[in-house]
Scaffold this active site. Sequence first.
Site, PDB file in Angstrom:
ATOM      1  N   ASP A  38       0.854  -1.191   0.000  1.00 52.42           N
ATOM      2  CA  ASP A  38       0.000   0.000   0.000  1.00 52.42           C
ATOM      3  C   ASP A  38       0.885   1.235   0.000  1.00 52.42           C
ATOM      4  O   ASP A  38       2.040   1.185   0.438  1.00 52.42           O
ATOM      5  CB  ASP A  38      -0.915   0.005   1.233  1.00 52.42           C
ATOM      6  CG  ASP A  38      -2.122   0.927   1.074  1.00 52.42           C
ATOM      7  OD1 ASP A  38      -3.226   0.404   0.805  1.00 52.42           O
ATOM      8  OD2 ASP A  38      -1.958   2.146   1.199  1.00 52.42           O
ATOM      9  N   ASP A  61       3.523   2.273  -4.375  1.00 52.77           N
ATOM     10  CA  ASP A  61       2.619   3.037  -5.233  1.00 52.77           C
ATOM     11  C   ASP A  61       2.428   2.210  -6.499  1.00 52.77           C
ATOM     12  O   ASP A  61       3.347   2.071  -7.310  1.00 52.77           O
ATOM     13  CB  ASP A  61       3.246   4.394  -5.552  1.00 52.77           C
ATOM     14  CG  ASP A  61       2.384   5.241  -6.495  1.00 52.77           C
ATOM     15  OD1 ASP A  61       1.376   4.728  -7.029  1.00 52.77           O
ATOM     16  OD2 ASP A  61       2.738   6.415  -6.710  1.00 52.77           O
ATOM     17  N   ASN A  88      -5.770  -5.582  -6.031  1.00 51.19           N
ATOM     18  CA  ASN A  88      -6.967  -4.927  -5.523  1.00 51.19           C
ATOM     19  C   ASN A  88      -6.885  -3.404  -5.437  1.00 51.19           C
ATOM     20  O   ASN A  88      -7.917  -2.735  -5.441  1.00 51.19           O
ATOM     21  CB  ASN A  88      -7.272  -5.500  -4.127  1.00 51.19           C
ATOM     22  CG  ASN A  88      -8.271  -4.668  -3.374  1.00 51.19           C
ATOM     23  OD1 ASN A  88      -9.455  -4.677  -3.671  1.00 51.19           O
ATOM     24  ND2 ASN A  88      -7.793  -3.919  -2.385  1.00 51.19           N
ATOM     25  N   TYR A 154     -12.936   5.305 -14.828  1.00 45.04           N
ATOM     26  CA  TYR A 154     -12.966   4.189 -13.887  1.00 45.04           C
ATOM     27  C   TYR A 154     -13.673   2.987 -14.501  1.00 45.04           C
ATOM     28  O   TYR A 154     -13.174   1.862 -14.471  1.00 45.04           O
ATOM     29  CB  TYR A 154     -13.689   4.632 -12.613  1.00 45.04           C
ATOM     30  CG  TYR A 154     -13.769   3.597 -11.521  1.00 45.04           C
ATOM     31  CD1 TYR A 154     -12.801   3.541 -10.519  1.00 45.04           C
ATOM     32  CD2 TYR A 154     -14.824   2.690 -11.463  1.00 45.04           C
ATOM     33  CE1 TYR A 154     -12.873   2.594  -9.503  1.00 45.04           C
ATOM     34  CE2 TYR A 154     -14.909   1.737 -10.461  1.00 45.04           C
ATOM     35  CZ  TYR A 154     -13.941   1.698  -9.483  1.00 45.04           C
ATOM     36  OH  TYR A 154     -14.027   0.763  -8.478  1.00 45.04           O
ATOM     37  N   LYS A 158     -12.116  -0.742 -15.374  1.00 50.29           N
ATOM     38  CA  LYS A 158     -12.631  -1.926 -14.699  1.00 50.29           C
ATOM     39  C   LYS A 158     -13.177  -2.946 -15.705  1.00 50.29           C
ATOM     40  O   LYS A 158     -13.077  -4.164 -15.479  1.00 50.29           O
ATOM     41  CB  LYS A 158     -13.705  -1.535 -13.684  1.00 50.29           C
ATOM     42  CG  LYS A 158     -13.162  -0.799 -12.464  1.00 50.29           C
ATOM     43  CD  LYS A 158     -12.161  -1.646 -11.684  1.00 50.29           C
ATOM     44  CE  LYS A 158     -11.744  -1.007 -10.372  1.00 50.29           C
ATOM     45  NZ  LYS A 158     -10.797  -1.844  -9.607  1.00 50.29           N
ATOM     46  N   THR A 189     -16.724   1.935   1.650  1.00 46.35           N
ATOM     47  CA  THR A 189     -15.313   2.168   1.969  1.00 46.35           C
ATOM     48  C   THR A 189     -15.003   3.640   1.748  1.00 46.35           C
ATOM     49  O   THR A 189     -15.886   4.430   1.380  1.00 46.35           O
ATOM     50  CB  THR A 189     -14.382   1.324   1.076  1.00 46.35           C
ATOM     51  OG1 THR A 189     -14.417   1.833  -0.263  1.00 46.35           O
ATOM     52  CG2 THR A 189     -14.794  -0.140   1.077  1.00 46.35           C
TER      53      THR A 189
END
Length: 294
Positions: A38, A61, A88, A154, A158, A189
């Site tokens: 992360d 990163d 993820n 996005y 995806k 989240t």
Amino acid sequence: MTKRFDGKVAFITGAASGIGLGAVELFVEDGARVIAADINAEQGAMIEQRFNGAVSFQKCDVTDVAQIKAAIDEGVRQFGGLDIVFNNAGAAGAMESIEEMDFAEWDRTHALLLRSVAAGTSFAIPHLKARGGGAIVNTSSVTAFNAGYGPIAYSTMKAAVKHFTTLAAAELAQHHIRVNAIAPGFIATSIFGSGMDLDSNAAKQMGAMLADKFGPMQPAGRAGRPRDIAEAAAYLASDAAGFVTGICLTVDGGILIGPRHAWDPNAASPMADAMGVSPEQLRQMRLMRKQAGG
């Protein structure tokens, strides 16, 4: 009692919060040692301390492919191998419409959501082959299926992750490496707040607030939780899914079942709207017909 990931090593990106953190928690519970990657070094250090000996945090990163490779290689050096990859990490990315697109932001969204998945897969392959095979899980999204669920950049990335998963599954089958994807729905989240450029604390607070808002938006009647996606990832990574590869598992509380009127009796259908008839009037009409024996 034997746990499903005893002796296994997993590499998880976006591991310091949200779905990634949920996956770290579940995989460790199930016996795995986890290479947790992360960008948030402070949170990462806390996770490493919390799971002393079971987690190796690697600051990473994922928009920098060299950092992905370094994180995998260092984690493998520490734990001795690699069996599972969960690509993820993500964020909302470019929010502009295609007409107003800042293409530097488009490229960054590509690097974050798609190129990182390809890189995480590519750099893991030699390590997985050394173990005789393994499992890769990629995070796609319900935005990959239909318009209206997310920004165009996005959603495009995806959808590409979903297709990349199919292609990689075909290419890597000869090495006994299974590749699958998950398409989460609305999961409570911090990703939504982060997309609005809120700081991490404010983004977390927004995620908690949205948990109450998301429930009525989907047939399941509640918000999705990081654990819901972690459970799906654990299944796809486990031996229980040994005959499963090349799929995209939708975990969305049923939101892709159909438009709201398909599952919510209080929502008017387009035809009823065109007729000027409310859901309550439709119910009364059905009741009258039933009473009349029609």
